[in-house]
Design an enzyme around this catalytic site. Sequence first.
Site, mmCIF file in Angstrom:
data_model
loop_
_atom_site.group_PDB
_atom_site.id
_atom_site.type_symbol
_atom_site.label_atom_id
_atom_site.label_comp_id
_atom_site.label_asym_id
_atom_site.label_seq_id
_atom_site.Cartn_x
_atom_site.Cartn_y
_atom_site.Cartn_z
ATOM 1 N N GLU A 32 -9.239 -10.350 9.239
ATOM 2 C CA GLU A 32 -9.711 -8.992 8.932
ATOM 3 C C GLU A 32 -10.215 -8.979 7.493
ATOM 4 O O GLU A 32 -9.540 -9.498 6.601
ATOM 5 C CB GLU A 32 -8.546 -8.009 9.088
ATOM 6 C CG GLU A 32 -8.903 -6.575 8.783
ATOM 7 C CD GLU A 32 -7.693 -5.651 8.926
ATOM 8 O OE1 GLU A 32 -6.555 -6.107 8.678
ATOM 9 O OE2 GLU A 32 -7.887 -4.476 9.281
ATOM 10 N N ASN A 35 0.810 -1.213 0.000
ATOM 11 C CA ASN A 35 0.000 0.000 0.000
ATOM 12 C C ASN A 35 0.849 1.270 0.000
ATOM 13 O O ASN A 35 1.711 1.464 0.848
ATOM 14 C CB ASN A 35 -0.930 -0.001 1.228
ATOM 15 C CG ASN A 35 -2.124 0.906 1.041
ATOM 16 O OD1 ASN A 35 -2.503 1.217 -0.103
ATOM 17 N ND2 ASN A 35 -2.729 1.340 2.131
ATOM 18 N N ASP A 95 -7.645 -1.096 17.499
ATOM 19 C CA ASP A 95 -6.302 -0.938 16.917
ATOM 20 C C ASP A 95 -5.683 0.370 17.416
ATOM 21 O O ASP A 95 -6.178 1.455 17.105
ATOM 22 C CB ASP A 95 -6.445 -0.914 15.384
ATOM 23 C CG ASP A 95 -5.118 -1.049 14.658
ATOM 24 O OD1 ASP A 95 -4.064 -0.889 15.300
ATOM 25 O OD2 ASP A 95 -5.147 -1.295 13.435
ATOM 26 N N HIS A 143 -2.694 1.241 16.650
ATOM 27 C CA HIS A 143 -1.866 1.654 15.510
ATOM 28 C C HIS A 143 -0.521 2.238 15.923
ATOM 29 O O HIS A 143 -0.106 3.310 15.457
ATOM 30 C CB HIS A 143 -2.650 2.619 14.594
ATOM 31 C CG HIS A 143 -2.486 2.288 13.146
ATOM 32 N ND1 HIS A 143 -1.734 3.053 12.285
ATOM 33 C CD2 HIS A 143 -2.955 1.256 12.422
ATOM 34 C CE1 HIS A 143 -1.760 2.514 11.071
ATOM 35 N NE2 HIS A 143 -2.489 1.410 11.125
ATOM 36 N N TYR A 195 -6.709 7.865 14.421
ATOM 37 C CA TYR A 195 -6.483 6.820 13.412
ATOM 38 C C TYR A 195 -7.793 6.223 12.851
ATOM 39 O O TYR A 195 -8.624 5.724 13.603
ATOM 40 C CB TYR A 195 -5.609 5.701 14.006
ATOM 41 C CG TYR A 195 -5.638 4.466 13.163
ATOM 42 C CD1 TYR A 195 -5.037 4.453 11.916
ATOM 43 C CD2 TYR A 195 -6.333 3.330 13.577
ATOM 44 C CE1 TYR A 195 -5.122 3.337 11.107
ATOM 45 C CE2 TYR A 195 -6.413 2.208 12.774
ATOM 46 C CZ TYR A 195 -5.802 2.227 11.536
ATOM 47 O OH TYR A 195 -5.898 1.132 10.729
ATOM 48 N N ARG A 229 -0.378 -11.134 13.080
ATOM 49 C CA ARG A 229 -1.149 -10.390 12.088
ATOM 50 C C ARG A 229 -0.485 -10.296 10.716
ATOM 51 O O ARG A 229 -0.830 -9.407 9.929
ATOM 52 C CB ARG A 229 -1.358 -8.956 12.608
ATOM 53 C CG ARG A 229 -2.177 -8.857 13.831
ATOM 54 C CD ARG A 229 -3.612 -8.515 13.564
ATOM 55 N NE ARG A 229 -3.811 -7.272 12.860
ATOM 56 C CZ ARG A 229 -4.589 -7.146 11.787
ATOM 57 N NH1 ARG A 229 -5.201 -8.190 11.285
ATOM 58 N NH2 ARG A 229 -4.743 -5.969 11.210
ATOM 59 N N GLU A 256 -4.745 -4.259 19.319
ATOM 60 C CA GLU A 256 -3.799 -4.409 18.206
ATOM 61 C C GLU A 256 -2.718 -3.335 18.220
ATOM 62 O O GLU A 256 -3.007 -2.163 18.471
ATOM 63 C CB GLU A 256 -4.618 -4.325 16.917
ATOM 64 C CG GLU A 256 -3.790 -4.412 15.653
ATOM 65 C CD GLU A 256 -4.683 -4.430 14.424
ATOM 66 O OE1 GLU A 256 -5.876 -4.790 14.532
ATOM 67 O OE2 GLU A 256 -4.180 -4.080 13.348
HETATM 68 C C1 GCO Z 1 -5.327 -2.644 9.900
HETATM 69 C C2 GCO Z 1 -4.222 -1.710 9.598
HETATM 70 C C3 GCO Z 1 -4.394 -0.942 8.354
HETATM 71 C C4 GCO Z 1 -3.171 -0.114 8.011
HETATM 72 C C5 GCO Z 1 -2.960 -0.113 6.540
HETATM 73 C C6 GCO Z 1 -1.787 0.665 6.085
HETATM 74 O O1 GCO Z 1 -5.376 -3.092 11.010
HETATM 75 O O2 GCO Z 1 -6.076 -2.954 8.983
HETATM 76 O O3 GCO Z 1 -3.791 -1.036 10.711
HETATM 77 O O4 GCO Z 1 -5.592 -0.251 8.345
HETATM 78 O O5 GCO Z 1 -3.287 1.181 8.489
HETATM 79 O O6 GCO Z 1 -2.838 -1.425 6.110
HETATM 80 O O7 GCO Z 1 -1.651 0.573 4.703
HETATM 81 MG MG MG Z 2 -3.830 -2.547 12.205
#
Ligand code: GCO
Ligand code: MG
Length: 410
Positions: free
Chosen positions: A346, A37, A217, A219, A160, A290, A243
Amino acid sequence: MKITGAKVFVGGPGKNYVTLKILTDQGVYGLGDATLNNRETLPAAYLRDYIIPNLIGMDPRNSEDIWQFLYRGAYFRRGPVAMAAFGAVDMALWDIKGKLAGLPVYQLLGGKSREGAMVYAHATGSDLADLMDSIAHYVAQGYKAVRVQCGIPGMPSASYAVPERKGEGEGKNYITDYAGIRPKIETWDTGRYMRYMPGALMEIRDHFGPDLHILHDVHHRLLPREAAEFAKAVEPVGLYWLEDPTPAEDQEALRLIRQHSTTPIAIGEVFNSIWECNKLIENELIDFIRVAVTYAGGITHARRIVDLAALHHVRTGFHGAPSHSPISMAAQAHLNAWAPNFGIQEYLVLGTPQCDALFPSEHRLASGMMHVSDAPGLGVDFVEREAARYDYTPGSHPVVRLEDGTLWNY
Ligand code: GCO
Ligand code: MG
């Protein structure tokens, strides 16, 4: 049997999917996904410039040897760009193997361990009330598990993966901004997050009751000590997982969280190899791994991680952000059908009608469960005439700064 050629396509409906198609002298072809990505052109160039010229003439059935050739042969090993490129080749070779055998890939791995694989959706809201609506929307569709993210009162910008305004959350992607390669800047405030989020998660639990699996998450935004405090504070919520509480380059730092809390921890979406998570797994510092088949070298390498995890009571929770094409999601669906230590997947459905036209498949999602296709190989096709409609569009993840300007983790 020989590989006679391969093609790389970059583009897709609202996404820059990197699709590899490997051709053989027996007419059978294989498909792989190398979508990294917001850096999509790099694995595409790695494939075109270095890998494809080497693949021609190789026997596609020797997927293990080809994986070792790519990995050891590169000398400068690992990293997301290389591993995404190797991953695409590996998926395509498993696709070919399955088609030759007339079997779905899960049969080659050891058959089905379950009928359906539980998936989780992303609920998001500009504030808690907005998030509650978003969760209710998924619960009504039969989802058993939902990741929940909401705006934090007083946070200088949306935190986020949440929308700026109420009601704008559904079906949108807050991860990539396709306005160009210069990122949008978000502002983060750890104190406000730590003070607000545990209570918000408890309200969600009270509202939706004990059965819903709630995931959250962080993040990578917290320091290890803060993450330990947070994980302890949310224990009464009974999260399915917390997460990426802290960046995991420092695998040892996860001990601090474990010492203070029993909240299940999920980590690994940015890992590219077993060498980034082996200590986390062997020391049983996480509960879910993950990694994604895309960035972690395909089925061949991801399976090694799954097997190591199985020895240590760590379950899978493969990354499935919208940047993964239906090809890698299919590869994961086969691993999910087989893995004795499967946890959850996911799964995001964005842009489905156009996506289905580009990648037809029989994989099905119903009531929050994914049902793997029985078609030979990965069970996804790629329609080149559809692909011709799309091009590469530069995009970027946001970049995060603290209020004083200090650069932080996205
Ligand atoms: C999730 C991730 C993603 C990332 C993304 C970055 O748990 O799905 O944190 O949302 O932010 O893959 O490209
Ligand atoms: Mg994530």
